[in-house]
Write an enzyme that holds these catalytic residues in place. Structure first.
Site, PDB file in Angstrom:
ATOM      1  N   TRP A 100       0.650  -1.170   0.017  1.00  0.00           N
ATOM      2  CA  TRP A 100       0.047   0.136  -0.221  1.00  0.00           C
ATOM      3  C   TRP A 100       0.852   1.367   0.060  1.00  0.00           C
ATOM      4  O   TRP A 100       0.591   2.220  -0.792  1.00  0.00           O
ATOM      5  CB  TRP A 100      -1.171   0.020   0.907  1.00  0.00           C
ATOM      6  CG  TRP A 100      -1.970  -1.225   1.177  1.00  0.00           C
ATOM      7  CD1 TRP A 100      -2.114  -2.148   2.105  1.00  0.00           C
ATOM      8  CD2 TRP A 100      -2.661  -1.570  -0.008  1.00  0.00           C
ATOM      9  NE1 TRP A 100      -2.981  -3.130   1.579  1.00  0.00           N
ATOM     10  CE2 TRP A 100      -3.513  -2.732   0.280  1.00  0.00           C
ATOM     11  CE3 TRP A 100      -3.021  -1.108  -1.184  1.00  0.00           C
ATOM     12  CZ2 TRP A 100      -4.388  -3.298  -0.398  1.00  0.00           C
ATOM     13  CZ3 TRP A 100      -4.150  -1.512  -1.991  1.00  0.00           C
ATOM     14  CH2 TRP A 100      -4.830  -2.498  -1.638  1.00  0.00           C
ATOM     15  N   ASP A 167      -2.217   6.800   6.188  1.00  0.00           N
ATOM     16  CA  ASP A 167      -3.009   5.901   5.626  1.00  0.00           C
ATOM     17  C   ASP A 167      -3.475   4.951   6.791  1.00  0.00           C
ATOM     18  O   ASP A 167      -2.509   4.048   7.311  1.00  0.00           O
ATOM     19  CB  ASP A 167      -2.360   5.053   4.241  1.00  0.00           C
ATOM     20  CG  ASP A 167      -3.434   3.911   4.113  1.00  0.00           C
ATOM     21  OD1 ASP A 167      -4.534   3.671   4.723  1.00  0.00           O
ATOM     22  OD2 ASP A 167      -3.085   3.267   2.873  1.00  0.00           O
ATOM     23  N   LYS A 191     -12.303  -1.562   5.863  1.00  0.00           N
ATOM     24  CA  LYS A 191     -11.403  -2.281   6.828  1.00  0.00           C
ATOM     25  C   LYS A 191     -12.009  -2.552   8.400  1.00  0.00           C
ATOM     26  O   LYS A 191     -12.003  -3.430   8.756  1.00  0.00           O
ATOM     27  CB  LYS A 191      -9.991  -1.994   6.754  1.00  0.00           C
ATOM     28  CG  LYS A 191      -9.454  -2.012   5.246  1.00  0.00           C
ATOM     29  CD  LYS A 191      -8.957  -3.492   5.055  1.00  0.00           C
ATOM     30  CE  LYS A 191      -8.654  -3.523   3.467  1.00  0.00           C
ATOM     31  NZ  LYS A 191      -7.692  -2.474   2.827  1.00  0.00           N
TER      32      LYS A 191
HETATM   33  C1  LIG Z   1      -6.851  -1.988   1.636  1.00  0.00           C
HETATM   34  C2  LIG Z   1      -5.965  -0.859   1.796  1.00  0.00           C
HETATM   35  C3  LIG Z   1      -5.935   0.217   0.729  1.00  0.00           C
HETATM   36  C4  LIG Z   1      -6.806   0.049  -0.393  1.00  0.00           C
HETATM   37  O1  LIG Z   1      -7.975   0.609  -0.177  1.00  0.00           O
HETATM   38  P1  LIG Z   1      -8.937   0.680  -1.491  1.00  0.00           P
HETATM   39  O2  LIG Z   1     -10.224   1.308  -0.452  1.00  0.00           O
HETATM   40  O3  LIG Z   1      -9.253  -0.635  -1.872  1.00  0.00           O
HETATM   41  O4  LIG Z   1      -8.630   1.548  -2.547  1.00  0.00           O
HETATM   42  C5  LIG Z   1      -5.107   0.932   1.042  1.00  0.00           C
HETATM   43  N1  LIG Z   1      -4.570   1.190   2.409  1.00  0.00           N
HETATM   44  C6  LIG Z   1      -4.503   0.248   3.050  1.00  0.00           C
HETATM   45  C7  LIG Z   1      -3.420   0.205   4.478  1.00  0.00           C
HETATM   46  C8  LIG Z   1      -5.290  -0.757   3.030  1.00  0.00           C
HETATM   47  O5  LIG Z   1      -5.247  -1.870   3.822  1.00  0.00           O
END
Ligand SMILES: *Cc1c(COP(=O)(O)O)cnc(C)c1O
Length: 354
Positions: A100, A167, A191
């Site tokens: 990521w 993030d 998540k």
């Molecule tokens: C799943 C995830 C993403 C991607 O998320 P999307 O909403 O599918 O774009 C980005 N960063 C982390 C840490 C993730 O676990």
């Protein structure tokens, strides 16, 4: 049979939230219309959006501190470019802790110089880099608080005067932190907050408006702030379910209460991984995640037996990511302690068979 859902994402949500969400699809709060067929400008939906934005700031302890909460679309992946579009004038730093982070770096390179200030790539991202230097002339430093794929998590964040962008897709609302150390936080809902379709962005207003480039309206945080997160039609269902989940968390006692539960879940599984010779942990012990526990089976011949036992017990979603292999048990906020107990029981039963 009700499954034990260890999915890494989209993930388990509280049963009570699922029930309320399904009712609202049929009819929202006795108004004679469905949540998903009313105007997003209706007083009912405006109240839902305002409540969702307020709850996000309240749970993070960021009310009245110059922050705004937005519910945008495009997933966390859109934030990889939006953060750079809005904040990167010349140079930004990124800590590379996995897939990521790398995707975020790739997008940001379109907008300026990117310095990879630290990386654990050589060791397949088994640990979180520490004690690295941070150049003082960065527009911001980007971190990924929890690395969903490898099962690593920042326990402490770098102290720096450079603005921090984080993030938090896979550990938002899971543990107490001083969230005011971050200038921008983003998290895809699916998540730990809701269904796929919206992304929470919490931004400190005074970091906006500093880049020289022109920003298209949909990409511009300032536009979304000015329009109260309603510049265009928001993903009403995803925002509503996220709001319900945040309300569920607040009623439970907020992040402090869930952190304690999350720590108990994590310590139950990690102590089994440590004590049971059939299993070995993948992530470095001091950095392992309370959300995603990654582990291997030491004896390949037991793999099929373990998989069969999991299947029989209704355990779902524990295969590791294809880039890491092995197993990954994701234990997001809504996963009951009981589910972790079922998994740990199977792990110790397997030891007896081995
Ligand atoms: C799943 C995830 C993403 C991607 O998320 P999307 O909403 O599918 O774009 C980005 N960063 C982390 C840490 C993730 O676990």
């Amino acid at each position: 049979m009700k499954k034990h859902n260890f999915s890494a994402g989209p993930c388990i949500l509280p049963a009570e939230v699922m029930r309320k969400a399904s009712e609202a699809v049929l009819e929202l709060d006795g108004i004679g219309l469905s949540l998903i067929e009313i105007s997003h400008r209706s007083k009912e939906f405006v109240a839902i959006m305002e409540k969702a934005r307020a709850l996000a700031l309240e749970l993070l302890g960021l009310e009245d501190k110059g922050y705004q909460a937005l519910f945008l679309q495009g997933g966390a992946s859109m934030q990889f470019l939006m953060t750079a579009f809005n904040l990167l004038d010349k140079k930004a730093g990124y800590v590379n802790t996995g897939t990521w982070s790398q995707k975020a770096i790739k997008e940001a390179r379109l907008f300026g110089d990117i310095v990879e200030v630290a990386s654990s790539q050589k060791d397949n991202f088994k640990y979180i880099p520490k004690g690295f230097d941070i150049p003082s002339d960065l527009d911001y430093l980007h971190l990924t608080s929890n690395n969903t794929i490898y099962g690593t998590q920042f326990k402490e964040f770098p102290k720096t005067d450079v603005p921090l962008v984080c993030d938090m897709s896979s550990d938002i609302f899971s543990r107490q932190l001083d969230f005011s150390q971050f200038d921008l936080i983003y998290a895809g809902a699916q998540k730990n907050m809701g269904p796929a379709g919206t992304t929470l962005v919490v931004v400190k207003e005074d970091i906006l408006g500093k880049v020289s480039r022109k920003i298209p309206s949909m990409m511009d945080y300032s536009v979304h702030v000015a329009k109260d997160s309603m510049f265009n039609t928001p993903p009403v269902f995803a925002v509503y379910v996220s709001m319900l989940t945040m309300q569920w968390l607040k009623d439970l006692g907020g992040i402090a209460a869930i952190e304690e539960i999350n720590e108990r879940k994590a310590s139950l599984i990690y102590s089994e991984i440590e004590l049971n010779p059939v299993f070995s942990g993948i992530a470095a012990k001091e950095d392992r995640s309370n959300m995603n526990a990654t582990f291997n089976i030491t004896d390949d011949e037991l793999k099929d037996v373990f998989d069969e036992m999991c299947k029989e017990a209704g355990i779902s979603g524990i295969n590791g990511h294809r880039s890491v292999g092995g197993y990954r048990a994701s234990m997001y906020n809504a996963l009951p302690m009981e589910s972790v107990g079922v998994l740990v029981d199977i792990m110790s039963e397997l030891e007896k068979k081995g």
